[in-house]
Scaffold this motif. Structure first.
Motif, PDB file in Angstrom:
ATOM      1  N   GLY A 158      -4.683  -3.891  10.959  1.00 42.98           N
ATOM      2  CA  GLY A 158      -4.661  -3.364   9.593  1.00 42.98           C
ATOM      3  C   GLY A 158      -5.391  -2.033   9.564  1.00 42.98           C
ATOM      4  N   SER A 168     -12.436  -4.056   6.155  1.00 44.03           N
ATOM      5  CA  SER A 168     -12.029  -4.017   4.741  1.00 44.03           C
ATOM      6  C   SER A 168     -11.184  -5.217   4.327  1.00 44.03           C
ATOM      7  CB  SER A 168     -11.259  -2.738   4.385  1.00 44.03           C
ATOM      8  OG  SER A 168     -11.983  -1.605   4.695  1.00 44.03           O
ATOM      9  N   MET A 199       0.351  -8.399  11.432  1.00 43.17           N
ATOM     10  CA  MET A 199      -0.810  -9.032  12.077  1.00 43.17           C
ATOM     11  C   MET A 199      -0.596 -10.522  12.365  1.00 43.17           C
ATOM     12  SD  MET A 199      -3.667  -9.227   9.124  1.00 43.17           S
ATOM     13  CE  MET A 199      -3.216  -9.190   7.409  1.00 43.17           C
ATOM     14  N   GLU A 241      -7.732  -2.293  16.379  1.00 36.55           N
ATOM     15  CA  GLU A 241      -7.981  -2.491  14.948  1.00 36.55           C
ATOM     16  C   GLU A 241      -6.729  -3.045  14.295  1.00 36.55           C
ATOM     17  OE1 GLU A 241      -9.692   0.600  12.456  1.00 36.55           O
ATOM     18  OE2 GLU A 241      -9.273  -0.605  10.661  1.00 36.55           O
ATOM     19  N   TYR A 293       0.845  -1.191   0.000  1.00 35.26           N
ATOM     20  CA  TYR A 293       0.000   0.000   0.000  1.00 35.26           C
ATOM     21  C   TYR A 293       0.878   1.238   0.000  1.00 35.26           C
ATOM     22  CZ  TYR A 293      -4.258  -2.597   0.992  1.00 35.26           C
ATOM     23  OH  TYR A 293      -5.336  -3.439   0.908  1.00 35.26           O
ATOM     24  N   ARG A 300      -9.047   5.353   8.922  1.00 36.55           N
ATOM     25  CA  ARG A 300     -10.377   5.725   8.417  1.00 36.55           C
ATOM     26  C   ARG A 300     -11.475   5.317   9.397  1.00 36.55           C
ATOM     27  NH1 ARG A 300     -14.359   2.954   5.790  1.00 36.55           N
ATOM     28  NH2 ARG A 300     -13.194   1.011   6.075  1.00 36.55           N
ATOM     29  N   ASP A 343      -0.583  -1.757  11.957  1.00 33.34           N
ATOM     30  CA  ASP A 343      -0.478  -1.941  10.506  1.00 33.34           C
ATOM     31  C   ASP A 343       0.990  -2.188  10.197  1.00 33.34           C
ATOM     32  OD1 ASP A 343      -2.627  -0.984   8.096  1.00 33.34           O
ATOM     33  OD2 ASP A 343      -0.540  -1.239   7.486  1.00 33.34           O
TER      34      ASP A 343
HETATM   35  C1  LIG Z   1      -7.671  -2.601   2.603  1.00 36.60           C
HETATM   36  S1  LIG Z   1      -6.611  -1.778   3.738  1.00 36.60           S
HETATM   37  C2  LIG Z   1      -7.739  -1.541   5.089  1.00 36.60           C
HETATM   38  C3  LIG Z   1      -7.382  -0.381   5.964  1.00 36.60           C
HETATM   39  C4  LIG Z   1      -8.428  -0.070   7.047  1.00 36.60           C
HETATM   40  N1  LIG Z   1      -8.728  -1.233   7.862  1.00 36.60           N
HETATM   41  C5  LIG Z   1      -9.711   0.427   6.421  1.00 36.60           C
HETATM   42  O1  LIG Z   1     -10.724  -0.246   6.536  1.00 36.60           O
HETATM   43  O2  LIG Z   1      -9.692   1.524   5.824  1.00 36.60           O
HETATM   44  C6  LIG Z   1      -5.614  -3.126   4.322  1.00 36.60           C
HETATM   45  C7  LIG Z   1      -4.593  -2.705   5.364  1.00 36.60           C
HETATM   46  O3  LIG Z   1      -4.009  -3.894   5.911  1.00 36.60           O
HETATM   47  C8  LIG Z   1      -2.631  -3.640   6.089  1.00 36.60           C
HETATM   48  N2  LIG Z   1      -1.904  -4.919   6.122  1.00 36.60           N
HETATM   49  C9  LIG Z   1      -1.699  -5.790   5.105  1.00 36.60           C
HETATM   50  N3  LIG Z   1      -0.969  -6.830   5.520  1.00 36.60           N
HETATM   51  C10 LIG Z   1      -0.713  -6.615   6.844  1.00 36.60           C
HETATM   52  C11 LIG Z   1       0.006  -7.339   7.836  1.00 36.60           C
HETATM   53  N4  LIG Z   1       0.616  -8.493   7.546  1.00 36.60           N
HETATM   54  N5  LIG Z   1       0.048  -6.829   9.092  1.00 36.60           N
HETATM   55  C12 LIG Z   1      -0.549  -5.653   9.400  1.00 36.60           C
HETATM   56  N6  LIG Z   1      -1.240  -4.918   8.488  1.00 36.60           N
HETATM   57  C13 LIG Z   1      -1.324  -5.387   7.233  1.00 36.60           C
HETATM   58  C14 LIG Z   1      -2.251  -2.774   4.893  1.00 36.60           C
HETATM   59  O4  LIG Z   1      -1.040  -2.108   5.081  1.00 36.60           O
HETATM   60  C15 LIG Z   1      -3.466  -1.861   4.811  1.00 36.60           C
HETATM   61  O5  LIG Z   1      -3.295  -0.699   5.573  1.00 36.60           O
END
Ligand SMILES: C[S@@+](CC[C@H](N)C(=O)[O-])C[C@H]1O[C@@H](n2cnc3c(N)ncnc32)[C@H](O)[C@@H]1O
Length: 248
Positions: free
Chosen positions: A39, A107, A91, A37, A6, A44, A60
């Protein structure tokens, strides 16, 4: 195994990030008072909870997403920004100093766990950070019967004198339950192309039954499954699952 990115497009996430999930997560947050929360992205959803008086700790693994989240939080009144803690953590392997009555993933964040090992590691981390009897909530887009590989325009947004357009191309590998996505962001300032960002990522295609099996295997019992954030029982292409640790 991780393939998500991202970073380069983080600044455009909120521009295209409008979703109808905030009221649902906010109501849960208000019910439980504090939440983790996973990720958290640009904060948001977390900011909606904080504005409603909920303490939120967001993790995140994208420094860029957290940078945006921190900048947005910094613009909020003190009582809101002071309710949010942001930490860079993966995560599938995180250890925070506290437990929470509510842990949520908004999301389809869980789809970023690609292997079964990652999925179970993540769920174990969730379990370890839930207070006794706490609630774990996640939403997940279910796999579509087919995906379009041809590049197609999905959104167009205007910011001042710049128009940002977003293109997508998807390629599914159903045998391995993987979805490879390419997103292209193009910024046109006064009609001239000024920036093009290409983000490639892979997420896991997880079916409803598999998700429920994973939750069961990790030690959760399912309390509710909805098909949308208004708690419809009809499930189509999205599941919203509320689960609690099994009582032993
Ligand atoms: C689709 S976005 C969702 C962001 C937020 N939850 C929202 O609803 O707006 C997915 C998020 O998951 C995070 N992410 C992906 N893999 C991850 C991991 N292994 N550990 C932590 N965060 C992760 C990404 O960096 C990104 O910010």
């Amino acid at each position: 195994m991780r393939f998500m990115s991202y970073d380069r497009s983080a600044k455009y996430y909120d521009l295209f990030g409008e979703k109808d999930d905030s009221a649902y997560y906010k109501e849960l947050g208000m019910q439980y008072g504090s939440a983790l929360e996973i990720g958290v992205g640009t904060a948001r959803v977390a900011l909606e909870l904080a504005a409603a008086g909920v303490d939120v700790w967001g993790i995140d693994n994208s420094q860029k997403m957290l940078e945006i989240a921190r900048a947005t939080c910094a613009e909020q009144p003190a009582d809101i920004k002071n309710r949010i803690v942001l930490t860079c953590a993966d995560m599938t392997d995180f250890h925070l100093s506290t437990q929470f009555p509510l842990v949520y993933m908004a999301s389809s964040v869980f789809s970023h766990c690609i292997t079964q090992e990652d999925q179970l590691d993540c769920l174990t981390c969730v379990l370890n950070h839930l207070e006794e009897g706490g609630l774990f909530v996640l939403d997940l887009h279910l796999p579509e019967p087919s995906y379009t590989t041809a590049l197609r325009l999905i959104d167009k947004e205007e910011v001042d004198d710049t128009v940002v357009v977003r293109w997508i191309s998807n390629r599914a590998e159903y045998a391995d339950q993987l979805l490879h996505t390419t997103l292209i962001f193009e910024a046109y300032t006064n009609g001239v192309l000024t920036e093009r960002i290409i983000e490639s990522s892979t997420v896991s295609l997880i079916y409803k039954r598999e998700l429920l099996l994973l939750l069961d295997k990790a030690g959760f019992t399912i309390e509710h499954i909805y098909g949308n954030y208004s708690k419809s029982e009809k499930i189509d292409n999205l599941v919203v699952v509320e689960a609690r640790p099994k009582a032993f």
